[in-house]
Design a protein around this motif. Sequence first.
Motif, short mmCIF file in Angstrom:
data_model
loop_
_atom_site.label_atom_id
_atom_site.label_comp_id
_atom_site.label_asym_id
_atom_site.label_seq_id
_atom_site.Cartn_x
_atom_site.Cartn_y
_atom_site.Cartn_z
N VAL A 15 37.32 -47.25 9.30
CA VAL A 15 38.54 -47.95 8.90
C VAL A 15 38.72 -47.87 7.38
O VAL A 15 39.83 -47.62 6.88
N ASP A 16 37.66 -48.07 6.62
CA ASP A 16 37.74 -47.98 5.17
C ASP A 16 38.14 -46.58 4.72
O ASP A 16 38.97 -46.41 3.81
N GLU A 17 37.58 -45.58 5.36
CA GLU A 17 37.89 -44.20 5.00
C GLU A 17 39.34 -43.87 5.33
O GLU A 17 40.05 -43.25 4.54
N LEU A 18 39.83 -44.32 6.49
CA LEU A 18 41.23 -44.08 6.87
C LEU A 18 42.18 -44.80 5.92
O LEU A 18 43.22 -44.25 5.54
N ALA A 19 41.84 -46.00 5.52
CA ALA A 19 42.68 -46.74 4.59
C ALA A 19 42.75 -46.02 3.25
O ALA A 19 43.82 -45.93 2.63
N GLN A 20 41.64 -45.50 2.78
CA GLN A 20 41.59 -44.78 1.51
C GLN A 20 42.46 -43.52 1.59
O GLN A 20 43.22 -43.22 0.67
N VAL A 21 42.35 -42.77 2.69
CA VAL A 21 43.16 -41.55 2.86
C VAL A 21 44.65 -41.91 2.90
O VAL A 21 45.48 -41.24 2.28
N ALA A 22 45.00 -42.99 3.60
CA ALA A 22 46.39 -43.42 3.68
C ALA A 22 46.91 -43.81 2.30
O ALA A 22 48.03 -43.46 1.92
N ARG A 23 46.12 -44.54 1.53
CA ARG A 23 46.54 -44.94 0.18
C ARG A 23 46.78 -43.71 -0.70
O ARG A 23 47.77 -43.64 -1.43
N GLU A 24 45.87 -42.75 -0.64
CA GLU A 24 46.03 -41.55 -1.47
C GLU A 24 47.26 -40.76 -1.06
O GLU A 24 48.00 -40.25 -1.91
N THR A 25 47.52 -40.67 0.24
CA THR A 25 48.68 -39.94 0.73
C THR A 25 49.97 -40.61 0.27
O THR A 25 50.90 -39.94 -0.21
#
Length: 151
Positions: A15-25
């Motif tokens: 979940v943390d990794e997906l949130a980070q990818v979403a923020r960067e996108t």
Amino acid sequence: MERLDHLEHLDKHLVDELAQVARETVRDELREQTRKQRRTAMLYAVSGAVALYAGAALALAVGLALALGLPDWAAALITAVILGAVAYVLRGAARPAASAGQAETVAAPPSGLGTPYPPMPPVAPGAPGAPEPAAAPRQDDTDPEQPHHRA
């Protein structure tokens, strides 16, 4: 039990990794849109400045042409009147005119809370042709629609 703890750790990590990818996108997308909007705004500003100079040159040309047959002050005055008339026409074209059959709408206040005052009814209450007011609530706090049961 130890296995479930391990899975919880993996879920939290995912979940943390997906949130980070979403923020960067989202951040990259916003940067790209901002860059395009900044370029568009700059082009509009430059075109406005060029149009201003073109209008000034046109006004000067009209004034000089009129000055050939008129005194300088009269040519300047006529040019100013022409520019004022053009400005008035353009302002009128920019505003949406209310049609004769429609009442003008009241603009909402800047707070965004709706109209600043309640709308006026088309006919004053109590006037001939006005709808009858709703019945006043009963004073004994009983609802006439509800069945009454006595014990």
